[in-house]
Design an enzyme around this catalytic site. Sequence first.
Site, mmCIF file in Angstrom:
data_model
loop_
_atom_site.group_PDB
_atom_site.id
_atom_site.type_symbol
_atom_site.label_atom_id
_atom_site.label_comp_id
_atom_site.label_asym_id
_atom_site.label_seq_id
_atom_site.Cartn_x
_atom_site.Cartn_y
_atom_site.Cartn_z
ATOM 1 N N THR A 101 38.043 39.308 50.711
ATOM 2 C CA THR A 101 38.438 37.987 50.289
ATOM 3 C C THR A 101 37.871 37.104 49.477
ATOM 4 O O THR A 101 36.838 37.206 49.400
ATOM 5 C CB THR A 101 38.218 38.011 52.456
ATOM 6 O OG1 THR A 101 38.708 38.566 52.964
ATOM 7 C CG2 THR A 101 39.571 35.861 52.449
ATOM 8 N N HIS A 158 46.030 35.371 37.271
ATOM 9 C CA HIS A 158 46.770 37.168 38.229
ATOM 10 C C HIS A 158 47.758 36.962 38.543
ATOM 11 O O HIS A 158 48.990 35.988 38.024
ATOM 12 C CB HIS A 158 46.058 36.713 39.328
ATOM 13 C CG HIS A 158 43.996 36.880 39.350
ATOM 14 N ND1 HIS A 158 43.301 36.930 38.898
ATOM 15 C CD2 HIS A 158 44.535 38.628 40.560
ATOM 16 C CE1 HIS A 158 42.313 37.284 39.106
ATOM 17 N NE2 HIS A 158 42.582 38.013 39.556
ATOM 18 N N LYS A 162 48.982 34.683 44.585
ATOM 19 C CA LYS A 162 47.455 35.032 44.686
ATOM 20 C C LYS A 162 47.715 32.914 45.183
ATOM 21 O O LYS A 162 48.228 31.951 43.854
ATOM 22 C CB LYS A 162 46.692 35.126 43.261
ATOM 23 C CG LYS A 162 45.416 34.807 43.401
ATOM 24 C CD LYS A 162 43.981 35.572 42.407
ATOM 25 C CE LYS A 162 42.274 35.157 42.790
ATOM 26 N NZ LYS A 162 42.312 35.465 44.173
ATOM 27 N N THR A 169 37.033 36.636 41.410
ATOM 28 C CA THR A 169 36.331 36.663 40.643
ATOM 29 C C THR A 169 35.836 36.088 38.772
ATOM 30 O O THR A 169 34.459 36.087 38.291
ATOM 31 C CB THR A 169 36.497 38.217 39.528
ATOM 32 O OG1 THR A 169 37.019 39.423 40.197
ATOM 33 C CG2 THR A 169 36.392 38.935 38.129
HETATM 34 P P1 NAD Z 1 47.619 39.999 50.721
HETATM 35 O O1 NAD Z 1 48.752 38.271 51.224
HETATM 36 O O2 NAD Z 1 48.904 40.953 50.384
HETATM 37 O O3 NAD Z 1 47.175 40.397 52.568
HETATM 38 C C1 NAD Z 1 46.366 40.024 53.370
HETATM 39 C C2 NAD Z 1 47.311 40.595 54.731
HETATM 40 O O4 NAD Z 1 45.689 39.858 55.076
HETATM 41 C C3 NAD Z 1 47.887 39.721 55.167
HETATM 42 O O5 NAD Z 1 49.219 41.149 55.281
HETATM 43 C C4 NAD Z 1 47.840 39.301 56.336
HETATM 44 O O6 NAD Z 1 48.623 39.038 56.982
HETATM 45 C C5 NAD Z 1 46.327 39.261 57.217
HETATM 46 N N1 NAD Z 1 45.530 38.941 57.590
HETATM 47 C C6 NAD Z 1 45.576 36.874 57.192
HETATM 48 N N2 NAD Z 1 44.882 36.922 58.645
HETATM 49 C C7 NAD Z 1 44.649 38.261 59.289
HETATM 50 C C8 NAD Z 1 44.034 37.906 61.094
HETATM 51 N N3 NAD Z 1 43.290 36.974 61.320
HETATM 52 N N4 NAD Z 1 43.831 39.324 61.106
HETATM 53 C C9 NAD Z 1 44.335 40.673 61.125
HETATM 54 N N5 NAD Z 1 45.056 40.172 59.523
HETATM 55 C C10 NAD Z 1 44.688 38.732 58.839
HETATM 56 O O7 NAD Z 1 47.455 39.219 49.832
HETATM 57 P P2 NAD Z 1 46.155 40.398 49.066
HETATM 58 O O8 NAD Z 1 46.800 40.666 47.368
HETATM 59 O O9 NAD Z 1 45.895 41.625 49.897
HETATM 60 O O10 NAD Z 1 44.663 39.629 48.917
HETATM 61 C C11 NAD Z 1 43.746 39.224 50.059
HETATM 62 C C12 NAD Z 1 42.448 39.327 49.925
HETATM 63 O O11 NAD Z 1 41.539 39.902 48.862
HETATM 64 C C13 NAD Z 1 42.627 37.631 48.838
HETATM 65 O O12 NAD Z 1 41.735 37.227 49.469
HETATM 66 C C14 NAD Z 1 42.547 38.171 47.298
HETATM 67 O O13 NAD Z 1 42.049 37.335 46.390
HETATM 68 C C15 NAD Z 1 41.456 39.320 47.429
HETATM 69 N N6 NAD Z 1 40.757 40.215 46.677
HETATM 70 C C16 NAD Z 1 39.582 40.849 46.521
HETATM 71 C C17 NAD Z 1 39.438 41.886 45.685
HETATM 72 C C18 NAD Z 1 37.744 42.409 45.283
HETATM 73 O O14 NAD Z 1 37.588 42.748 44.365
HETATM 74 N N7 NAD Z 1 37.074 41.774 45.680
HETATM 75 C C19 NAD Z 1 39.989 42.343 44.589
HETATM 76 C C20 NAD Z 1 41.477 42.011 45.184
HETATM 77 C C21 NAD Z 1 41.389 40.694 45.715
#
Ligand code: NAD
Length: 271
Positions: A101, A158, A162, A169
């Site tokens: 996250t 992105h 987002k 990153t």
């Molecule tokens: P997304 O919105 O598609 O998915 C997030 C999911 O989390 C949703 O389905 C939402 O309902 C769920 N969620 C939110 N609060 C919750 C809770 N309390 N309990 C259970 N589920 C919950 O977003 P995404 O594109 O999948 O990205 C998610 C995160 O990952 C973002 O912060 C993004 O920046 C990050 N990310 C990090 C990397 C990395 O390599 N570190 C890569 C890609 C994305």
Amino acid sequence: MSDMNLVVVGAAGRMGQTLIRAIHASRGARLAGAVERAGSPWLGHDAGELAGVGILNVPISDDPLAVFAKADGVVDFTAPAASVEFAGYAAQARIVHVIGTTGCSAEDDAAIKAAARHATIVKSGNMSLGVNLLSVLVRQAAVALEAADFDIEVLEMHHRHKVDAPSGTALLLGEAAAKGRGVSLHEESVRVRDGHTGPRPEGAIGFATLRGGSVVGEHSVILAGEGERIVLSHHAEDRSLFARGAVKAALWARGRKPGLYSMLDVLGIPG
Ligand code: NAD
């Protein structure tokens, strides 16, 4: 050793579904649980079916505590408040917590650090080998090229969904540049420019953010000098890259003592 039982939180999200597919394809790991937020239309659905790998008999639940009790680790790409909550539960269950996250505040990071007294946490704004290697190159470049001669700018793009900016990153790469320069990113960064900004402050680390379409993740660190420019870039073509890195991190963390680790630790790249 038996397969590592992993829970995917945020199971219906873009990364959640990619993680389910990555765990399904991994040796040494199995999907033991899937969690979504209360009220999600996907509660009760089978996580494997939702992710397109067929029925895995893992229903999506909104009860993280019950699901964590049966797991060795949690893989979490959700939202900052959720990741802080999950870190507390992972600490109670004394299991591995991999956090991808982004957009966490200083308070969120402090809470996660506190949870790492009891949970084995790997947290990174980017789980790919390429970006972590790039961060080392950026730091080296920032050491070699003095602030008086070279300006550092971080440019990222992105997809349109987002919600945080600059990306985790971009901040990770900015941190690497700041480390190389021996300065605090918090004090030196320029995150937005608008209107009559005046000339660029010497030593500033600038950020520029683009959003649109379906772009998975593009990052460039530009070191701009008089008459020359060095550009260090990474292009993510598919988010399965991050999911594979997260599963690798979970397997690496299994059996390690509690603490807060980075992807550089997992990849064995000297930080
Ligand atoms: P997304 O919105 O598609 O998915 C997030 C999911 O989390 C949703 O389905 C939402 O309902 C769920 N969620 C939110 N609060 C919750 C809770 N309390 N309990 C259970 N589920 C919950 O977003 P995404 O594109 O999948 O990205 C998610 C995160 O990952 C973002 O912060 C993004 O920046 C990050 N990310 C990090 C990397 C990395 O390599 N570190 C890569 C890609 C994305």
